[in-house]
Design a protein around this motif. Structure first.
Motif, PDB file in Angstrom:
ATOM      1  N   ASP A 198       0.817  -1.213   0.000  1.00 58.66           N
ATOM      2  CA  ASP A 198       0.000   0.000   0.000  1.00 58.66           C
ATOM      3  C   ASP A 198       0.851   1.264   0.000  1.00 58.66           C
ATOM      4  O   ASP A 198       0.330   2.379  -0.030  1.00 58.66           O
ATOM      5  CB  ASP A 198      -0.926   0.019   1.221  1.00 58.66           C
ATOM      6  CG  ASP A 198      -1.972  -1.082   1.134  1.00 58.66           C
ATOM      7  OD1 ASP A 198      -2.398  -1.385   0.009  1.00 58.66           O
ATOM      8  OD2 ASP A 198      -2.338  -1.634   2.183  1.00 58.66           O
ATOM      9  N   GLU A 233       1.722  -9.320  -5.591  1.00 63.42           N
ATOM     10  CA  GLU A 233       0.802  -9.226  -4.458  1.00 63.42           C
ATOM     11  C   GLU A 233      -0.378  -8.320  -4.792  1.00 63.42           C
ATOM     12  O   GLU A 233      -1.546  -8.669  -4.548  1.00 63.42           O
ATOM     13  CB  GLU A 233       1.546  -8.698  -3.230  1.00 63.42           C
ATOM     14  CG  GLU A 233       0.651  -8.517  -2.005  1.00 63.42           C
ATOM     15  CD  GLU A 233       1.393  -7.868  -0.846  1.00 63.42           C
ATOM     16  OE1 GLU A 233       0.714  -7.381   0.086  1.00 63.42           O
ATOM     17  OE2 GLU A 233       2.631  -7.825  -0.876  1.00 63.42           O
ATOM     18  N   MET A 234      -0.102  -7.148  -5.359  1.00 61.28           N
ATOM     19  CA  MET A 234      -1.173  -6.201  -5.655  1.00 61.28           C
ATOM     20  C   MET A 234      -2.093  -6.692  -6.767  1.00 61.28           C
ATOM     21  O   MET A 234      -3.302  -6.456  -6.742  1.00 61.28           O
ATOM     22  CB  MET A 234      -0.572  -4.839  -6.027  1.00 61.28           C
ATOM     23  CG  MET A 234      -0.020  -4.067  -4.827  1.00 61.28           C
ATOM     24  SD  MET A 234       0.510  -2.376  -5.231  1.00 61.28           S
ATOM     25  CE  MET A 234       2.165  -2.681  -5.832  1.00 61.28           C
ATOM     26  N   ASP A 255      -2.556   1.946 -11.495  1.00 59.91           N
ATOM     27  CA  ASP A 255      -2.375   2.244 -10.075  1.00 59.91           C
ATOM     28  C   ASP A 255      -1.225   1.442  -9.477  1.00 59.91           C
ATOM     29  O   ASP A 255      -0.462   1.948  -8.643  1.00 59.91           O
ATOM     30  CB  ASP A 255      -3.663   1.949  -9.301  1.00 59.91           C
ATOM     31  CG  ASP A 255      -4.749   2.993  -9.553  1.00 59.91           C
ATOM     32  OD1 ASP A 255      -4.382   4.110  -9.971  1.00 59.91           O
ATOM     33  OD2 ASP A 255      -5.936   2.681  -9.352  1.00 59.91           O
ATOM     34  N   VAL A 256      -1.103   0.184  -9.899  1.00 59.80           N
ATOM     35  CA  VAL A 256       0.017  -0.640  -9.422  1.00 59.80           C
ATOM     36  C   VAL A 256       1.331  -0.005  -9.868  1.00 59.80           C
ATOM     37  O   VAL A 256       2.283   0.095  -9.078  1.00 59.80           O
ATOM     38  CB  VAL A 256      -0.101  -2.079  -9.956  1.00 59.80           C
ATOM     39  CG1 VAL A 256       1.173  -2.880  -9.635  1.00 59.80           C
ATOM     40  CG2 VAL A 256      -1.309  -2.779  -9.354  1.00 59.80           C
ATOM     41  N   ARG A 303      -2.864 -11.564 -14.021  1.00 57.61           N
ATOM     42  CA  ARG A 303      -4.009 -11.476 -13.096  1.00 57.61           C
ATOM     43  C   ARG A 303      -5.132 -12.410 -13.543  1.00 57.61           C
ATOM     44  O   ARG A 303      -5.701 -13.127 -12.741  1.00 57.61           O
ATOM     45  CB  ARG A 303      -4.497 -10.026 -13.029  1.00 57.61           C
ATOM     46  CG  ARG A 303      -5.813  -9.846 -12.282  1.00 57.61           C
ATOM     47  CD  ARG A 303      -6.172  -8.381 -12.201  1.00 57.61           C
ATOM     48  NE  ARG A 303      -5.660  -7.759 -10.989  1.00 57.61           N
ATOM     49  CZ  ARG A 303      -5.589  -6.438 -10.787  1.00 57.61           C
ATOM     50  NH1 ARG A 303      -5.978  -5.603 -11.741  1.00 57.61           N
ATOM     51  NH2 ARG A 303      -5.134  -5.957  -9.640  1.00 57.61           N
ATOM     52  N   ARG A 315       2.175   2.990  -7.664  1.00 60.04           N
ATOM     53  CA  ARG A 315       2.596   2.609  -6.319  1.00 60.04           C
ATOM     54  C   ARG A 315       3.983   1.983  -6.277  1.00 60.04           C
ATOM     55  O   ARG A 315       4.622   1.940  -5.234  1.00 60.04           O
ATOM     56  CB  ARG A 315       1.550   1.670  -5.695  1.00 60.04           C
ATOM     57  CG  ARG A 315       0.342   2.434  -5.179  1.00 60.04           C
ATOM     58  CD  ARG A 315      -0.866   1.547  -4.979  1.00 60.04           C
ATOM     59  NE  ARG A 315      -1.941   2.267  -4.305  1.00 60.04           N
ATOM     60  CZ  ARG A 315      -2.700   3.197  -4.877  1.00 60.04           C
ATOM     61  NH1 ARG A 315      -2.499   3.520  -6.139  1.00 60.04           N
ATOM     62  NH2 ARG A 315      -3.656   3.815  -4.189  1.00 60.04           N
ATOM     63  N   THR A 340      -2.906  -9.744  -7.391  1.00 63.50           N
ATOM     64  CA  THR A 340      -3.727 -10.884  -6.961  1.00 63.50           C
ATOM     65  C   THR A 340      -4.576 -10.588  -5.732  1.00 63.50           C
ATOM     66  O   THR A 340      -5.596 -11.249  -5.528  1.00 63.50           O
ATOM     67  CB  THR A 340      -2.840 -12.104  -6.659  1.00 63.50           C
ATOM     68  OG1 THR A 340      -1.858 -11.743  -5.677  1.00 63.50           O
ATOM     69  CG2 THR A 340      -2.127 -12.582  -7.908  1.00 63.50           C
ATOM     70  N   ALA A 341      -4.169  -9.619  -4.917  1.00 67.56           N
ATOM     71  CA  ALA A 341      -4.862  -9.399  -3.637  1.00 67.56           C
ATOM     72  C   ALA A 341      -5.599  -8.075  -3.562  1.00 67.56           C
ATOM     73  O   ALA A 341      -6.242  -7.786  -2.550  1.00 67.56           O
ATOM     74  CB  ALA A 341      -3.865  -9.499  -2.483  1.00 67.56           C
ATOM     75  N   THR A 342      -5.518  -7.244  -4.601  1.00 68.11           N
ATOM     76  CA  THR A 342      -6.198  -5.947  -4.575  1.00 68.11           C
ATOM     77  C   THR A 342      -6.915  -5.721  -5.900  1.00 68.11           C
ATOM     78  O   THR A 342      -6.570  -6.342  -6.917  1.00 68.11           O
ATOM     79  CB  THR A 342      -5.206  -4.780  -4.360  1.00 68.11           C
ATOM     80  OG1 THR A 342      -4.506  -4.523  -5.592  1.00 68.11           O
ATOM     81  CG2 THR A 342      -4.212  -5.100  -3.260  1.00 68.11           C
ATOM     82  N   PRO A 343      -7.896  -4.809  -5.927  1.00 68.23           N
ATOM     83  CA  PRO A 343      -8.585  -4.482  -7.186  1.00 68.23           C
ATOM     84  C   PRO A 343      -7.907  -3.359  -7.957  1.00 68.23           C
ATOM     85  O   PRO A 343      -8.479  -2.822  -8.907  1.00 68.23           O
ATOM     86  CB  PRO A 343      -9.972  -4.060  -6.698  1.00 68.23           C
ATOM     87  CG  PRO A 343      -9.705  -3.414  -5.368  1.00 68.23           C
ATOM     88  CD  PRO A 343      -8.560  -4.177  -4.754  1.00 68.23           C
ATOM     89  N   LEU A 344      -6.696  -2.979  -7.560  1.00 68.68           N
ATOM     90  CA  LEU A 344      -6.015  -1.868  -8.209  1.00 68.68           C
ATOM     91  C   LEU A 344      -5.837  -2.117  -9.700  1.00 68.68           C
ATOM     92  O   LEU A 344      -5.565  -3.246 -10.120  1.00 68.68           O
ATOM     93  CB  LEU A 344      -4.631  -1.658  -7.578  1.00 68.68           C
ATOM     94  CG  LEU A 344      -4.604  -1.134  -6.133  1.00 68.68           C
ATOM     95  CD1 LEU A 344      -3.180  -1.196  -5.594  1.00 68.68           C
ATOM     96  CD2 LEU A 344      -5.134   0.292  -6.077  1.00 68.68           C
TER      97      LEU A 344
END
Length: 355
Positions: free
Chosen positions: A259, A306-307, A317-318, A346, A321, A309-313
């Motif tokens: 994050d 991680e982002m 956005d990824v 993804r 970050r 697979t584990a977030t809707p970003l």
């Protein structure tokens, strides 16, 4: 204009399985040298050669190689003889991933990214240029007392893998070695299908680039995806960092993990945080077999996966970050790390398998 693809590692000093040691021990036994003499000083027991999950450091295999050369080094072209024993199945999951790749070119690209799952000591760099694909084999960091043996062994093993992937012998455009020609080069002719040039500036072999587009006879998209996932997991375990590399990785991970929202610190900033000069930090990382850019890529890749697979970003956005100014730059980097785009990665993980 040419395109260059380097290996995912820069040095031979990486952990490896025991299959290569087992192969060389078997070769020595066939020629009258017992396992005890070949394994001497390696820390590997004869019983341990049968453990498919056993892992040793490169120095263990190097000790076996030195023993083999000491015992059988009077045999002409020893490296060629040993190298032709390596088959695609010798390489375990790494080999199966290559076999199930869609094309020969994609198999080569995968093999370069995950080269630390092989047993090589010589590091190949691939170059595509108009009319020719060239694999230059770097041996600069290979110990001099076993350098010729390892160049012969590793190049022959690489060529054998390509033949196994295609199901027939590949036609080379050229082959060059930087050492003198042997008294009898007949075995080179037999293995490579042509007479290499010797005492050249570099070790390399060249192919017609058209062969890279050929579909592999055992290509299977589902098997390839499974093998890729297993190879990534195996590499992640082997790449567990310690010492100075671990300290640098810790400083590169954004506060708050995936994050975090800040550009990664540059190498000068990392050096200041560690109370060393930039030059000293580079030297320490080089001694550890890595570098600032490689560690930054490792951190960014782990966070990206991680982002995704584990977030809707979104992919954009990824990218932000992770400190990329543009999504296209991140997409290019992600494809270099994994062989696929962030969106495809993804989808592959989030889409339930067909029943």
């Amino acid at each position: 204009m040419s395109t260059v693809q380097e290996a995912g590692i820069r040095d031979w000093d990486f952990p490896r399985g025991v299959a290569s040691i087992a192969l060389m021990t078997g070769f020595a036994r066939e020629h009258g040298v017992g396992a005890g003499r070949i394994l001497q000083g390696s820390g590997v027991s004869e019983r341990g050669l049968g453990d498919p999950d056993a892992q040793v450091d490169a120095q263990a295999e190097l000790a076996v190689i030195r023993n083999l050369v000491r015992e059988l080094g009077d045999r002409p072209n020893l490296g060629l003889e040993v190298g032709r024993r390596y088959r695609i199945t010798t390489f375990g999951i790494f080999g199966f991933a290559c076999v199930s790749s869609p094309t020969l070119g994609e198999a080569i690209a995968f093999a370069l990214r995950y080269l630390e799952l092989s047993f090589t000591f010589c590091i190949p760099v691939a170059r595509w240029k108009p009319g020719e694909f060239v694999a230059r084999i770097h041996d600069e960091r290979v110990p001099g007392d076993v350098r010729r043996f390892l160049v012969e062994r590793d190049v022959t093993a690489m060529f054998g893998m390509l033949n196994d992937l295609l199901g027939h012998r590949l036609d080379l455009v050229r082959a060059e070695f930087d050492f003198p020609a042997p008294p009898d080069a007949g075995l080179y002719d037999e293995i490579y299908g042509l007479r290499p040039e010797f005492e050249r500036p570099h070790n390399l072999f060249g192919l017609d680039p058209a062969v890279l587009e050929r579909p592999l006879p055992q290509a299977n998209e589902h098997t390839w995806a499974m093998c890729l996932a297993q190879c990534r997991e195996l590499v992640s375990r082997r790449r567990a960092r310690t010492g100075i590399a671990a300290e640098v990785r810790e400083l590169l991970v954004p506060r708050g993990g995936a994050d975090g929202f800040a550009a990664p610190p540059g190498i000068d900033s990392v050096a200041r945080d560690l109370n060393v000069s930039t030059r000293t930090l580079r030297r320490h990382l080089d001694a550890a077999g890595t570098g600032y850019r490689q560690l930054l890529d490792e951190v960014r890749r782990a966070l990206a996966e991680e982002m995704l697979t584990a977030t809707p970003l979104s992919v954009s956005d990824v990218a932000i970050r992770l400190g990329y100014a543009e999504a296209s730059t991140f997409i290019h980097a992600f494809k270099r790390w994994t062989g696929t785009t962030p969106s495809t990665y993804r989808r592959a993980l989030l889409t339930p398998p067909a029943r």
